[in-house]
Write a protein that holds these residues in place. Structure first.
Motif, PDB file in Angstrom:
ATOM      1  N   GLY A  74       0.793  -1.225   0.000  1.00 21.90           N
ATOM      2  CA  GLY A  74       0.000   0.000   0.000  1.00 21.90           C
ATOM      3  C   GLY A  74       0.823   1.273   0.000  1.00 21.90           C
ATOM      4  N   PHE A  75       2.131   1.147  -0.036  1.00 22.60           N
ATOM      5  CA  PHE A  75       2.996   2.323  -0.111  1.00 22.60           C
ATOM      6  C   PHE A  75       4.332   1.901  -0.705  1.00 22.60           C
ATOM      7  CE2 PHE A  75       5.977   1.427   3.346  1.00 22.60           C
ATOM      8  CZ  PHE A  75       5.290   0.473   4.088  1.00 22.60           C
ATOM      9  N   SER A  76       5.088   2.902  -1.169  1.00 16.54           N
ATOM     10  CA  SER A  76       6.375   2.625  -1.789  1.00 16.54           C
ATOM     11  C   SER A  76       7.475   2.622  -0.741  1.00 16.54           C
ATOM     12  CB  SER A  76       6.688   3.691  -2.849  1.00 16.54           C
ATOM     13  OG  SER A  76       8.010   3.536  -3.313  1.00 16.54           O
ATOM     14  N   MET A  77       8.176   1.503  -0.653  1.00 11.60           N
ATOM     15  CA  MET A  77       9.302   1.409   0.280  1.00 11.60           C
ATOM     16  C   MET A  77      10.420   2.369  -0.115  1.00 11.60           C
ATOM     17  SD  MET A  77       8.708  -1.014   2.630  1.00 11.60           S
ATOM     18  CE  MET A  77      10.102  -2.057   3.052  1.00 11.60           C
ATOM     19  N   ASP A  78      10.534   2.658  -1.415  1.00  9.12           N
ATOM     20  CA  ASP A  78      11.618   3.526  -1.876  1.00  9.12           C
ATOM     21  C   ASP A  78      11.481   4.949  -1.334  1.00  9.12           C
ATOM     22  OD1 ASP A  78      12.118   2.121  -5.232  1.00  9.12           O
ATOM     23  OD2 ASP A  78      12.808   1.494  -3.243  1.00  9.12           O
ATOM     24  N   LEU A  79      10.294   5.345  -0.941  1.00 11.87           N
ATOM     25  CA  LEU A  79      10.067   6.691  -0.428  1.00 11.87           C
ATOM     26  C   LEU A  79      10.254   6.773   1.083  1.00 11.87           C
ATOM     27  CD1 LEU A  79       6.909   7.743  -2.505  1.00 11.87           C
ATOM     28  CD2 LEU A  79       9.322   8.249  -2.954  1.00 11.87           C
ATOM     29  N   HIS A  80      10.613   5.660   1.692  1.00 19.68           N
ATOM     30  CA  HIS A  80      10.739   5.599   3.146  1.00 19.68           C
ATOM     31  C   HIS A  80      12.140   5.165   3.559  1.00 19.68           C
ATOM     32  CE1 HIS A  80       6.419   5.467   2.537  1.00 19.68           C
ATOM     33  NE2 HIS A  80       6.244   5.765   3.808  1.00 19.68           N
ATOM     34  N   ALA A  81      12.621   5.766   4.630  1.00 16.89           N
ATOM     35  CA  ALA A  81      13.810   5.230   5.281  1.00 16.89           C
ATOM     36  C   ALA A  81      13.378   3.952   5.995  1.00 16.89           C
ATOM     37  CB  ALA A  81      14.374   6.229   6.280  1.00 16.89           C
ATOM     38  N   SER A  90      13.691  -2.666  -5.292  1.00 13.54           N
ATOM     39  CA  SER A  90      12.586  -1.798  -5.696  1.00 13.54           C
ATOM     40  C   SER A  90      11.505  -2.557  -6.459  1.00 13.54           C
ATOM     41  CB  SER A  90      13.110  -0.639  -6.547  1.00 13.54           C
ATOM     42  OG  SER A  90      14.028   0.138  -5.811  1.00 13.54           O
ATOM     43  N   ALA A  91      11.914  -3.532  -7.251  1.00 13.62           N
ATOM     44  CA  ALA A  91      10.954  -4.292  -8.046  1.00 13.62           C
ATOM     45  C   ALA A  91       9.982  -5.063  -7.151  1.00 13.62           C
ATOM     46  CB  ALA A  91      11.684  -5.246  -8.977  1.00 13.62           C
ATOM     47  N   LYS A  92      10.488  -5.552  -6.027  1.00 15.75           N
ATOM     48  CA  LYS A  92       9.654  -6.326  -5.112  1.00 15.75           C
ATOM     49  C   LYS A  92       9.058  -5.463  -4.006  1.00 15.75           C
ATOM     50  CE  LYS A  92      12.230 -10.655  -5.734  1.00 15.75           C
ATOM     51  NZ  LYS A  92      13.030 -11.702  -5.050  1.00 15.75           N
ATOM     52  N   ASN A  93       9.488  -4.193  -3.934  1.00 14.41           N
ATOM     53  CA  ASN A  93       9.049  -3.296  -2.870  1.00 14.41           C
ATOM     54  C   ASN A  93       9.417  -3.852  -1.494  1.00 14.41           C
ATOM     55  OD1 ASN A  93       7.891  -0.750  -2.297  1.00 14.41           O
ATOM     56  ND2 ASN A  93       5.985  -1.716  -1.629  1.00 14.41           N
TER      57      ASN A  93
END
Length: 120
Positions: free
Chosen positions: A26-33, A74-77
């Motif tokens: 439900g959210f992008s891990m790439d945008l989070h520390a 990133s592909a797998k989040n």
């Protein structure tokens, strides 16, 4: 639904390896520390590793430096924690945390934890 789930815990002998994954939903891990924490019985939760969003810089606690590696997929989040040369003192419940500050608001998510047991 926003959710964070850890995978990959288990039982391993001293000197063995495990790979933990922290999956965001439900959210992008790439945008989070992303941080990995652990809590052993009778002890406080401690931060052991984290990876930033900006330059992907990594941090490791002295207790795991040189043995653990954090990385993004990133592909797998997901954010993975490769744990090598495990020791009995690494036995704990491992948690991941995702954090982001956006427009003045702080967003924090925790997973439910996964058990890692290292036998001597």
């Amino acid at each position: 639904q926003l959710q964070l789930v850890e995978f990959g815990g288990g039982v391993v002998q001293t000197g063995g390896s495990l790979r933990l994954s922290c999956a965001g939903s439900g959210f992008s891990m790439d945008l989070h520390a992303i941080g990995w924490f652990r809590q052993a019985p009778g002890k406080e939760r401690e931060g052991i590793s984290c990876i930033s969003t900006t330059d992907a810089s990594e941090y490791y606690a002295d207790s795991v430096k040189g043995r653990f590696t954090i990385s993004r997929d990133s592909a797998k989040n997901t954010v993975d924690l490769q744990m090598n040369n495990l020791k009995p003192e690494d036995t704990a419940v491992y948690y991941c945390n995702a954090e982001r500050t956006f427009r003045g608001s702080r967003y924090t998510y925790w997973g439910q934890g996964t058990q890692v047991t290292v036998s001597s």
